[in-house]
Design a protein around this motif. Structure first.
Motif, mmCIF file in Angstrom:
data_model
loop_
_atom_site.group_PDB
_atom_site.id
_atom_site.type_symbol
_atom_site.label_atom_id
_atom_site.label_comp_id
_atom_site.label_asym_id
_atom_site.label_seq_id
_atom_site.Cartn_x
_atom_site.Cartn_y
_atom_site.Cartn_z
ATOM 1 N N PRO A 278 -11.954 -8.104 -3.345
ATOM 2 C CA PRO A 278 -13.048 -9.080 -3.397
ATOM 3 C C PRO A 278 -14.353 -8.539 -2.843
ATOM 4 C CG PRO A 278 -11.593 -9.583 -1.588
ATOM 5 C CD PRO A 278 -11.019 -8.391 -2.267
ATOM 6 N N ASP A 279 -14.280 -7.364 -2.295
ATOM 7 C CA ASP A 279 -15.492 -6.923 -1.598
ATOM 8 C C ASP A 279 -16.111 -5.691 -2.240
ATOM 9 O OD1 ASP A 279 -13.350 -5.421 -1.058
ATOM 10 O OD2 ASP A 279 -13.695 -5.252 1.088
ATOM 11 N N THR A 280 -15.970 -5.611 -3.516
ATOM 12 C CA THR A 280 -16.612 -4.474 -4.178
ATOM 13 C C THR A 280 -18.128 -4.674 -4.147
ATOM 14 O OG1 THR A 280 -16.135 -5.660 -6.202
ATOM 15 C CG2 THR A 280 -14.763 -3.766 -5.707
ATOM 16 N N ALA A 281 -18.769 -3.576 -3.950
ATOM 17 C CA ALA A 281 -20.207 -3.650 -3.692
ATOM 18 C C ALA A 281 -20.981 -4.238 -4.858
ATOM 19 C CB ALA A 281 -20.735 -2.267 -3.357
ATOM 20 N N ASN A 282 -20.512 -3.918 -6.060
ATOM 21 C CA ASN A 282 -21.312 -4.393 -7.194
ATOM 22 C C ASN A 282 -21.020 -5.844 -7.552
ATOM 23 O OD1 ASN A 282 -18.792 -4.087 -8.152
ATOM 24 N ND2 ASN A 282 -19.274 -2.494 -9.642
ATOM 25 N N GLY A 283 -20.396 -6.487 -6.656
ATOM 26 C CA GLY A 283 -20.210 -7.923 -6.852
ATOM 27 C C GLY A 283 -19.302 -8.261 -8.025
ATOM 28 N N GLU A 284 -18.543 -7.268 -8.462
ATOM 29 C CA GLU A 284 -17.634 -7.545 -9.585
ATOM 30 C C GLU A 284 -16.613 -8.591 -9.163
ATOM 31 O OE1 GLU A 284 -15.136 -4.651 -12.500
ATOM 32 O OE2 GLU A 284 -14.831 -4.453 -10.355
ATOM 33 N N GLU A 285 -16.518 -9.602 -9.963
ATOM 34 C CA GLU A 285 -15.625 -10.692 -9.573
ATOM 35 C C GLU A 285 -14.164 -10.305 -9.783
ATOM 36 O OE1 GLU A 285 -18.327 -12.797 -7.855
ATOM 37 O OE2 GLU A 285 -16.171 -13.065 -7.818
ATOM 38 N N PRO A 286 -13.414 -10.394 -8.763
ATOM 39 C CA PRO A 286 -11.989 -10.065 -8.905
ATOM 40 C C PRO A 286 -11.263 -11.174 -9.653
ATOM 41 C CG PRO A 286 -12.425 -10.912 -6.726
ATOM 42 C CD PRO A 286 -13.751 -10.833 -7.416
ATOM 43 N N ALA A 287 -10.335 -10.719 -10.437
ATOM 44 C CA ALA A 287 -9.571 -11.731 -11.178
ATOM 45 C C ALA A 287 -8.460 -12.253 -10.298
ATOM 46 C CB ALA A 287 -8.991 -11.085 -12.429
ATOM 47 N N ASP A 288 -8.849 -12.783 -9.201
ATOM 48 C CA ASP A 288 -7.793 -13.292 -8.337
ATOM 49 C C ASP A 288 -8.006 -14.770 -8.066
ATOM 50 O OD1 ASP A 288 -9.782 -13.517 -6.455
ATOM 51 O OD2 ASP A 288 -8.596 -12.661 -4.853
ATOM 52 N N LEU A 289 -7.181 -15.267 -7.248
ATOM 53 C CA LEU A 289 -7.121 -16.703 -7.075
ATOM 54 C C LEU A 289 -8.349 -17.288 -6.420
ATOM 55 C CD1 LEU A 289 -3.664 -16.254 -5.614
ATOM 56 C CD2 LEU A 289 -4.041 -17.422 -7.766
ATOM 57 N N PHE A 290 -9.025 -16.477 -5.673
ATOM 58 C CA PHE A 290 -10.101 -17.060 -4.884
ATOM 59 C C PHE A 290 -11.453 -16.913 -5.540
ATOM 60 C CE2 PHE A 290 -6.996 -17.522 -1.833
ATOM 61 C CZ PHE A 290 -6.312 -16.339 -1.709
ATOM 62 N N ARG B 171 -6.051 -16.028 2.075
ATOM 63 C CA ARG B 171 -7.497 -16.187 2.271
ATOM 64 C C ARG B 171 -7.700 -16.547 3.721
ATOM 65 N NH1 ARG B 171 -10.904 -20.333 -1.215
ATOM 66 N NH2 ARG B 171 -10.132 -21.879 0.268
ATOM 67 N N THR B 172 -8.578 -15.819 4.377
ATOM 68 C CA THR B 172 -8.708 -16.043 5.816
ATOM 69 C C THR B 172 -10.045 -15.561 6.344
ATOM 70 O OG1 THR B 172 -7.751 -15.473 7.950
ATOM 71 C CG2 THR B 172 -7.632 -13.820 6.228
ATOM 72 N N PHE C 122 -7.574 -9.261 9.981
ATOM 73 C CA PHE C 122 -7.292 -8.794 8.634
ATOM 74 C C PHE C 122 -8.462 -8.004 8.102
ATOM 75 C CE2 PHE C 122 -3.327 -10.840 7.923
ATOM 76 C CZ PHE C 122 -3.353 -11.995 8.680
ATOM 77 N N ARG C 123 -8.124 -7.079 7.234
ATOM 78 C CA ARG C 123 -9.156 -6.182 6.725
ATOM 79 C C ARG C 123 -10.130 -6.915 5.815
ATOM 80 N NH1 ARG C 123 -4.885 -2.532 6.119
ATOM 81 N NH2 ARG C 123 -4.746 -3.200 3.947
ATOM 82 N N ASN C 124 -9.593 -7.774 5.013
ATOM 83 C CA ASN C 124 -10.452 -8.463 4.053
ATOM 84 C C ASN C 124 -10.367 -9.969 4.227
ATOM 85 O OD1 ASN C 124 -10.997 -5.967 2.733
ATOM 86 N ND2 ASN C 124 -8.985 -6.136 1.770
ATOM 87 N N ARG C 125 -11.224 -10.641 3.508
ATOM 88 C CA ARG C 125 -11.206 -12.093 3.539
ATOM 89 C C ARG C 125 -10.159 -12.655 2.616
ATOM 90 N NH1 ARG C 125 -16.297 -14.430 4.167
ATOM 91 N NH2 ARG C 125 -17.156 -13.830 6.198
#
Lengths: 519, 393
Positions: free
Chosen positions: A49-61, A167-168, A173-176
């Motif tokens: 979720p934290d890629t710099a180019n703001g690419e939206e991850p195809a994940d639940l959040f 999600r946290t 945790f490393r990521n959100r």
């Protein structure tokens, strides 16, 4: 949630941790070969979720994260605990409320405040009220979900993989937001690890769902019918509830194993879970204490609280079992009603065809359709009966077992202390004898042993006090959680009944003019 | 109001609300019949048959007699066996009162009393008593409707046996089936299964009867099927309702304070089940029997036709042999007359039967739909209240 069979491993989130998978320890009787072995090049799907180019991850959040600039750095966690919840939020249904007595995660949280926030859109108003009631407790943002069951492999070596998403805002945790793939044995492995570490402290470790050879075999063999789908869904939901209970527990959440389970891309294969299910492990822990516990009935008068609570727990477990049996019967009867209604609907349709009065014939056909709709309602209701009510009861029967284990653990600790005391006594007697017999060498040894055992006695007494405190605290927490759980589930159940009745009204109101039109 | 006790509860002023199986029959003030009262003694039911009449053929204008189920059967059989009524649809005999189901359940309840809490036991007992009451109401209703069908029929209402049934203030058992008549009905039942063959075998000249035959044979089997399925469905529904009782009782002892909703809901679910039963199943069951009575009429007519055809053959034979011609001619004439009379009356009866059936179905289906809606709305209000209560706690 249809189980689809795949040849390739599912895309793994991120390429960060490429731990080579450790040994594939033996064959698990019902989990099969682990296909993750030897396949360490994941299909790079943007799960981060934290890629710099703001690419939206195809994940639940993704929906919830559209506008916020997600910061990958842990230390600068802002107190933006409130995430906007869209309707599509996966967690809209999750009603996990977390509370911690001390926000004592890590030192490096550097003054980040945990905003008391509850991102549960469905239950937010109530949760806020509950929050106000709880003093000295902060709650923080921590949500887990278990979704997307996928069948990996074929035949008897196949297994189901589940996506575990977190999600946290917790800094540890490393990521959100992040996801990993886990299989059933991983969940069991987590339970095992937690039990080993924490049950001795008197913690109530939530038990994982039961193994089922029959259920799993059907899935593996590829029986693509509703019973397999039901089984998979049942297991998925149970695993989700299990995880939610784990992360709900303030001490367990701190455990690195939990973190690893949630975060780490590839887990070393859980060893030996083929011999141990959740209940089995619990039994193993308690087997030793069983025999001894039976001898020790009361510890002391001051601990009447514990005795009373234990009795309550035991009687409640009995009642829940009884209730569960009745709910089971309800589910079965409702399924029967379903079938009978469908058959009746068909016979009504036939009768309508046979009827020579046109208007009446039409009305009978309409009646047949209404009854068909009734059948659907009954089916959905049966599912509610099961997934909301029956599973709740099953969960708590298991949990009460864990609570009992807790109390027994305290018993054990007390016994150890008592035994140490008696050993110390014996050592003192020996010393006295030696003193009288005047044997300075042996006397020295005796004195050393006495010191040693005095230390042990002190230690064990402290252990006992500590575990007593923990058990008491744990029990109170458990009771609160239980009452909340029951209430929310019963509300959910009643709401499903309500919805069913609403549709009931609709269907019959549509039929009424047809009946009136008969001439 | 009314409570069921093991030995002899008496239901005074029993209000049998569900008289919708047949249309309002008790319209003609010249002969009004009802069953206001019934006594249940060890599963044997004694009905109080009450008559109010302006007809001079009766001795008194207002009177009551006690009757048993067997008396009704006697009356029915007597009517069926009356030649003059061969062209009429004789209303089906009321089924025997059947307390088997609640009795069995009551027995099981007694056995399991030790394993359940007092509250659960009381609740179950209440439910069973309600079921008992429902069976009771049902049986009173069907017996009453039988009599009312007779009283509203232009021809049958004048029947001598019917009058005796209504008036005779002593025990009817003397007049009831003797051994011979019992045998008679036994054979009658055996022969009944040949009905279908005879009816379908007849060469029909009359379009009306041809259609009726086809329709009735088909409809009869379909409605039999529907009745059985409806019974099964409502039984399942009752099982679900019973489970709710157990659940709410167990929840009680769990001190989980969210059980009031489920408890109340139980009552409603149970009642829906018994209302569905009264409406739909009874409707189907009644018309299943009625269709059978219509089929009986066709059977009799078919027999009369067969007799007529046989008499024709006999006449031809007599003419051939020149022996007993007059006799044969007479016989043939009689058969023809009988057949014509049956056909004429049969057509009338079947037509009115059709109309009656449609009206009854309409009434019943409307009432059932309205009940379903009412109950569902009640449930909704109940559930909403409980949800709000829980959420606000």
């Amino acid at each position: 949630m249809a189980a689809s069979s795949r040849r390739n491993p599912p895309p793994l989130p991120g390429a960060e941790n490429q731990d080579p998978l450790s040994e594939m320890a033996g064959e698990d009787s019902d989990e099969g070969e682990d296909i993750f072995v030897g396949n360490s090049n994941p299909v790079a799907e943007a799960f981060q979720p934290d890629t710099a180019n703001g690419e939206e991850p195809a994940d639940l959040f993704s929906e919830a994260e559209t506008s916020t600039a997600v910061n990958s750095s842990i230390t600068t966690s802002k107190s933006n605990g409130v995430h906007s919840d869209n309707e599509n939020d996966l967690f809209a249904e999750v009603s996990v409320e977390l509370s911690m007595e001390n926000p004592s995660t890590t030192a490096k949280s550097s003054g980040a405040e945990f905003t008391p926030s509850l991102t549960l859109s469905a239950t937010q108003p109530e949760s806020m009220e509950q929050l106000e009631e709880e003093k000295d407790e902060d709650s923080f943002d921590m949500e887990v979900a278990v979704t997307n069951p996928e069948k990996i492999g074929d035949g008897m070596n196949a297994y189901m993989a589940y996506k575990v998403s977190t999600r946290t805002t917790l800094p540890m945790f490393r990521n959100r937001t992040f996801s990993v793939w886990r299989r059933f044995s991983d969940f069991l492995g987590l339970y095992e690890k937690l039990s080993v570490k924490h049950s001795l402290n008197g913690c109530i470790i939530p038990p994982p769902p039961e193994k089922s050879v029959v259920g799993m075999t059907k899935v593996k063999v590829g029986k693509d019918d509703s019973s397999s789908a039901d089984f998979v869904e049942r297991r998925r939901a149970a695993l989700e509830r299990y995880l939610q209970r784990v992360v709900c527990h303030p001490s367990l959440l701190q455990d690195p194993d939990v973190r690893e389970f949630l975060e780490r891309d590839e887990l070393p294969r859980a060893v030996g879970t083929h011999t141990l299910s959740g209940a089995g492990f619990l039994k193993m822990i308690n087997r030793a204490s069983d025999a001894v516990s039976k001898m020790t009935i009361k510890i002391s008068d001051s601990d009447a609280w514990f005795d009373n609570k234990l009795q309550e727990v035991e009687s409640e477990e009995l009642q829940l079992r009884k209730l569960h049996a009745v709910v089971d019967s309800l589910v079965n009867h409702r399924k029967e009603l379903c079938g009978n209604t469908a058959v009746f609907a068909k016979s009504m349709a036939m009768l309508g065809n046979s009827e020579d009065n046109t208007a009446l014939s039409r009305a009978l056909s309409q009646l047949a359709e209404v009854e068909d709709k009734m059948e659907t309602l009954h089916q959905e209701q049966a599912a509610s009966d099961f997934f909301i009510l029956a599973e709740l009861l099953a969960d708590y029967i298991r949990l009460l077992g864990a609570v009992r284990g807790c109390f027994e653990q305290r018993m054990k600790t007390w016994q150890r202390w008592q035994e140490a005391q008696s050993t110390l006594q014996k050592k003192r007697e020996v010393e006295a004898k030696l003193l009288w017999a005047n044997k300075p060498d042996k006397l020295q040894q005796a004195k050393e042993e006495i010191t040693e055992w005095e230390g042990k006695v002190t230690q064990y007494e402290r252990d006992f006090d500590r575990i007593s405190v923990t058990v008491r605290k744990e029990f109170l927490r458990f009771e609160k959680q239980k009452s909340k759980d029951f209430k929310s589930q019963i509300v959910k159940y009643l709401e499903s009944l309500l919805q069913s009745q609403q549709r009931h009204v609709k269907f019959w109101e549509a039929f009424l003019p047809e009946a009136k039109a008969i001439a | 109001t009314s409570s069921v006790r093991r030995n002899g509860p008496k239901f005074t002023q029993l209000i049998v609300g569900a008289r919708s199986v047949s249309v309002d029959l008790n319209n003609d003030a010249s002969l009004l019949i009802d069953i206001p009262d019934a006594l249940c003694e060890r599963d044997k039911v004694k009905f109080t048959v009450h008559t109010k009449t302006t007809l001079s053929s009766f001795q008194k204008p207002d009177f009551s007699v006690p009757r048993q189920h067997e008396d009704f059967i006697w009356l029915h059989d007597a009517l069926v066996e009356t030649e003059d009524y061969a062209g009429l649809i004789i209303p089906p005999a009321p089924p025997k009162p059947d307390f088997e189901s609640p009795r069995e359940k009551m027995h099981k309840l007694g056995e399991g009393e030790a394993t359940m809490t007092k509250e659960e036991y009381t609740k179950m007992k209440q439910e069973l008593e309600a079921e008992y009451l429902a069976v009771f109401k049902k049986t009173v209703q069907v017996h009453e409707v039988f009599l009312q069908r007779l009283s509203s029929h232009p021809i049958l209402s004048k029947d001598r046996n019917f009058q005796i049934f209504l008036e005779y203030d002593q025990d009817l058992s003397v007049r009831r089936k003797n051994a011979k008549e019992t045998f008679g009905s036994f054979f009658k039942n055996m022969v009944k299964s040949a009905d279908e063959v005879i009816i379908s075998g007849i060469k029909e000249v009359d379009d009306f009867f041809e259609q009726e035959k086809t329709f009735l044979l088909d409809y009869s089997s379909k409605i039999k099927d529907s009745t059985a399925r409806a019974e099964k469905m409502t039984r399942s529904h009752k099982n679900v309702a019973d489970d709710y009782i157990h659940i709410s009782a167990t929840l009680n002892s769990l001190s989980v304070d969210d059980n009031t909703a489920l408890k109340k809901y139980t009552n409603v679910e149970g009642r829906v089940a018994s209302d569905e039963e009264l409406k739909l199943t009874e409707l189907l069951r009644y018309y299943m029997l009625d269709i059978q009575a219509a089929k009986d009429l066709l059977y009799r007519r078919a027999r009369a036709l067969a007799d007529y055809e046989n008499s024709n053959k006999a006449l031809d034979k007599a003419r051939l042999k020149s022996k007993d011609i007059t006799q044969a001619e007479e016989h043939q004439q009689q058969c023809l007359q009988k057949f014509d009379k049956l056909s004429e009356s049969g057509k009338r009866e079947l037509t009115s039967f059709k109309g009656r059936r449609v009206v009854a179905f309409r009434k019943n289906l409307i009432e059932m739909a309205e009940l379903e809606i009412k109950h569902a709305k009640n449930n909704m209000a109940l559930l909403q209240g409980c949800i709000e209560l829980l959420k606000s706690n």
